[in-house]
Scaffold this motif. Sequence first.
Motif, PDB file in Angstrom:
ATOM      1  N   PHE A  31      20.825 -25.770  -0.402  1.00 48.08           N
ATOM      2  CA  PHE A  31      19.793 -26.262   0.522  1.00 48.08           C
ATOM      3  C   PHE A  31      20.260 -27.558   1.191  1.00 48.08           C
ATOM      4  N   TYR A  32      20.742 -28.491   0.388  1.00 47.84           N
ATOM      5  CA  TYR A  32      21.184 -29.780   0.932  1.00 47.84           C
ATOM      6  C   TYR A  32      22.482 -29.636   1.729  1.00 47.84           C
ATOM      7  N   GLU A  33      23.345 -28.704   1.347  1.00 45.07           N
ATOM      8  CA  GLU A  33      24.571 -28.471   2.115  1.00 45.07           C
ATOM      9  C   GLU A  33      24.249 -28.012   3.537  1.00 45.07           C
ATOM     10  N   LYS A  34      23.182 -27.213   3.706  1.00 42.78           N
ATOM     11  CA  LYS A  34      22.769 -26.771   5.041  1.00 42.78           C
ATOM     12  C   LYS A  34      22.451 -27.953   5.955  1.00 42.78           C
ATOM     13  N   LEU A  35      22.019 -29.043   5.365  1.00 38.27           N
ATOM     14  CA  LEU A  35      21.652 -30.236   6.123  1.00 38.27           C
ATOM     15  C   LEU A  35      22.843 -31.150   6.394  1.00 38.27           C
ATOM     16  N   GLY A  36      23.994 -30.860   5.770  1.00 42.93           N
ATOM     17  CA  GLY A  36      25.183 -31.680   5.977  1.00 42.93           C
ATOM     18  C   GLY A  36      25.551 -32.576   4.812  1.00 42.93           C
ATOM     19  N   PHE A  37      24.833 -32.485   3.702  1.00 46.15           N
ATOM     20  CA  PHE A  37      25.198 -33.256   2.505  1.00 46.15           C
ATOM     21  C   PHE A  37      26.380 -32.583   1.828  1.00 46.15           C
ATOM     22  N   ARG A  38      27.219 -33.379   1.167  1.00 47.07           N
ATOM     23  CA  ARG A  38      28.377 -32.877   0.436  1.00 47.07           C
ATOM     24  C   ARG A  38      28.316 -33.368  -1.010  1.00 47.07           C
ATOM     25  N   ALA A  39      28.632 -32.466  -1.945  1.00 44.18           N
ATOM     26  CA  ALA A  39      28.625 -32.811  -3.365  1.00 44.18           C
ATOM     27  C   ALA A  39      29.653 -33.898  -3.640  1.00 44.18           C
ATOM     28  N   ASP A  40      29.298 -34.798  -4.563  1.00 40.33           N
ATOM     29  CA  ASP A  40      30.151 -35.930  -4.885  1.00 40.33           C
ATOM     30  C   ASP A  40      30.038 -36.222  -6.377  1.00 40.33           C
ATOM     31  N   GLY A  41      31.112 -35.992  -7.123  1.00 40.70           N
ATOM     32  CA  GLY A  41      31.119 -36.316  -8.548  1.00 40.70           C
ATOM     33  C   GLY A  41      30.696 -35.158  -9.426  1.00 40.70           C
ATOM     34  N   PRO A  42      30.647 -35.422 -10.721  1.00 41.34           N
ATOM     35  CA  PRO A  42      30.355 -34.364 -11.694  1.00 41.34           C
ATOM     36  C   PRO A  42      28.862 -34.056 -11.801  1.00 41.34           C
ATOM     37  N   ILE A  43      28.569 -32.954 -12.458  1.00 39.57           N
ATOM     38  CA  ILE A  43      27.192 -32.586 -12.791  1.00 39.57           C
ATOM     39  C   ILE A  43      26.751 -33.431 -13.978  1.00 39.57           C
ATOM     40  N   TYR A  44      25.512 -33.882 -13.962  1.00 34.84           N
ATOM     41  CA  TYR A  44      24.971 -34.717 -15.038  1.00 34.84           C
ATOM     42  C   TYR A  44      23.516 -34.331 -15.291  1.00 34.84           C
ATOM     43  N   ASP A  45      22.984 -34.803 -16.394  1.00 35.63           N
ATOM     44  CA  ASP A  45      21.603 -34.521 -16.772  1.00 35.63           C
ATOM     45  C   ASP A  45      20.698 -35.647 -16.273  1.00 35.63           C
ATOM     46  N   GLU A  46      19.600 -35.266 -15.635  1.00 33.21           N
ATOM     47  CA  GLU A  46      18.571 -36.226 -15.249  1.00 33.21           C
ATOM     48  C   GLU A  46      17.226 -35.602 -15.593  1.00 33.21           C
ATOM     49  N   ALA A  47      16.505 -36.213 -16.500  1.00 33.22           N
ATOM     50  CA  ALA A  47      15.201 -35.723 -16.955  1.00 33.22           C
ATOM     51  C   ALA A  47      15.287 -34.291 -17.486  1.00 33.22           C
ATOM     52  N   GLY A  48      16.421 -33.959 -18.126  1.00 29.98           N
ATOM     53  CA  GLY A  48      16.590 -32.636 -18.723  1.00 29.98           C
ATOM     54  C   GLY A  48      16.988 -31.544 -17.745  1.00 29.98           C
ATOM     55  N   ILE A  49      17.353 -31.918 -16.517  1.00 28.18           N
ATOM     56  CA  ILE A  49      17.703 -30.946 -15.472  1.00 28.18           C
ATOM     57  C   ILE A  49      19.097 -31.293 -14.941  1.00 28.18           C
ATOM     58  N   PRO A  50      20.003 -30.307 -14.831  1.00 31.32           N
ATOM     59  CA  PRO A  50      21.340 -30.598 -14.279  1.00 31.32           C
ATOM     60  C   PRO A  50      21.262 -31.026 -12.806  1.00 31.32           C
ATOM     61  N   HIS A  51      21.934 -32.129 -12.495  1.00 29.48           N
ATOM     62  CA  HIS A  51      21.966 -32.689 -11.142  1.00 29.48           C
ATOM     63  C   HIS A  51      23.399 -32.983 -10.733  1.00 29.48           C
ATOM     64  N   ARG A  52      23.573 -33.167  -9.436  1.00 35.30           N
ATOM     65  CA  ARG A  52      24.853 -33.620  -8.897  1.00 35.30           C
ATOM     66  C   ARG A  52      24.560 -34.514  -7.699  1.00 35.30           C
ATOM     67  N   ASN A  53      25.277 -35.617  -7.575  1.00 41.62           N
ATOM     68  CA  ASN A  53      25.115 -36.493  -6.427  1.00 41.62           C
ATOM     69  C   ASN A  53      25.600 -35.799  -5.173  1.00 41.62           C
ATOM     70  N   MET A  54      24.925 -36.075  -4.069  1.00 41.20           N
ATOM     71  CA  MET A  54      25.336 -35.562  -2.763  1.00 41.20           C
ATOM     72  C   MET A  54      25.270 -36.709  -1.773  1.00 41.20           C
ATOM     73  N   MET A  55      26.202 -36.671  -0.803  1.00 41.95           N
ATOM     74  CA  MET A  55      26.323 -37.752   0.182  1.00 41.95           C
ATOM     75  C   MET A  55      26.309 -37.189   1.597  1.00 41.95           C
ATOM     76  N   MET A  56      25.871 -38.024   2.526  1.00 47.54           N
ATOM     77  CA  MET A  56      25.926 -37.685   3.947  1.00 47.54           C
ATOM     78  C   MET A  56      26.227 -38.965   4.715  1.00 47.54           C
ATOM     79  N   LEU A  57      27.239 -38.924   5.583  1.00 50.06           N
ATOM     80  CA  LEU A  57      27.511 -40.029   6.493  1.00 50.06           C
ATOM     81  C   LEU A  57      26.693 -39.797   7.754  1.00 50.06           C
ATOM     82  N   LEU A  58      26.027 -40.833   8.233  1.00 50.56           N
ATOM     83  CA  LEU A  58      25.202 -40.730   9.425  1.00 50.56           C
ATOM     84  C   LEU A  58      25.971 -41.231  10.638  1.00 50.56           C
ATOM     85  N   PRO A  59      25.770 -40.615  11.787  1.00 54.46           N
ATOM     86  CA  PRO A  59      26.455 -41.106  12.997  1.00 54.46           C
ATOM     87  C   PRO A  59      25.987 -42.515  13.344  1.00 54.46           C
ATOM     88  N   THR A  60      26.907 -43.306  13.832  1.00 54.68           N
ATOM     89  CA  THR A  60      26.534 -44.684  14.191  1.00 54.68           C
ATOM     90  C   THR A  60      26.448 -44.840  15.688  1.00 54.68           C
TER      91      THR A  60
END
Length: 160
Positions: free
Chosen positions: A131-160
């Motif tokens: 879902f987030y990849e469709k918007l232009g976010f890219r995965a960054d780093g490993p999968i981790y647990d947050e509140a008992g749910i697997p998560h992964r950081n995602m980043m997006m650079l915005l045009p300046t």
Amino acid sequence: MSYFFDTLDKPDHQLIPVNILIRSWQEAEKDAFKVRRAVFILEQGVPEELEIDEFDSSALHALAYHDNVCIGTARLHMSNDGSGQIGRMAVLAGFRNRGLGLQIMNVLIGVAQSKGLSSLMLHAQVGVIPFYEKLGFRADGPIYDEAGIPHRNMMMLLPT
């Protein structure tokens, strides 16, 4: 700030008019928490004490309304370094897969750009990374647990 959308994204082409408002936590808390409670606490089992945090009071909150009922929300927290973090993205179960999440995210991305932010990050639940990849976010780093749910950081650079 207010945005109005008509969507035809649902497979049966049901029209879903939504009005997306950007509000402070003081204005958003009641409606945002109802959606977040239903999605994160009741559906996903996130402990209630983790749901409201230190970022809510300083964030801008997007609230999506259909027939004057809040059916989706997310927040944008802006840092002093010119970056932002989107979080607490939630859409009530009966309104998912109709393009509402994309609309909320596009509004927050637009707000971030209008505020001059250079990048956005978020903590994506692993199951919704596409879902987030469709918007232009890219995965960054490993999968981790947050509140008992697997998560992964995602980043997006915005045009300046």
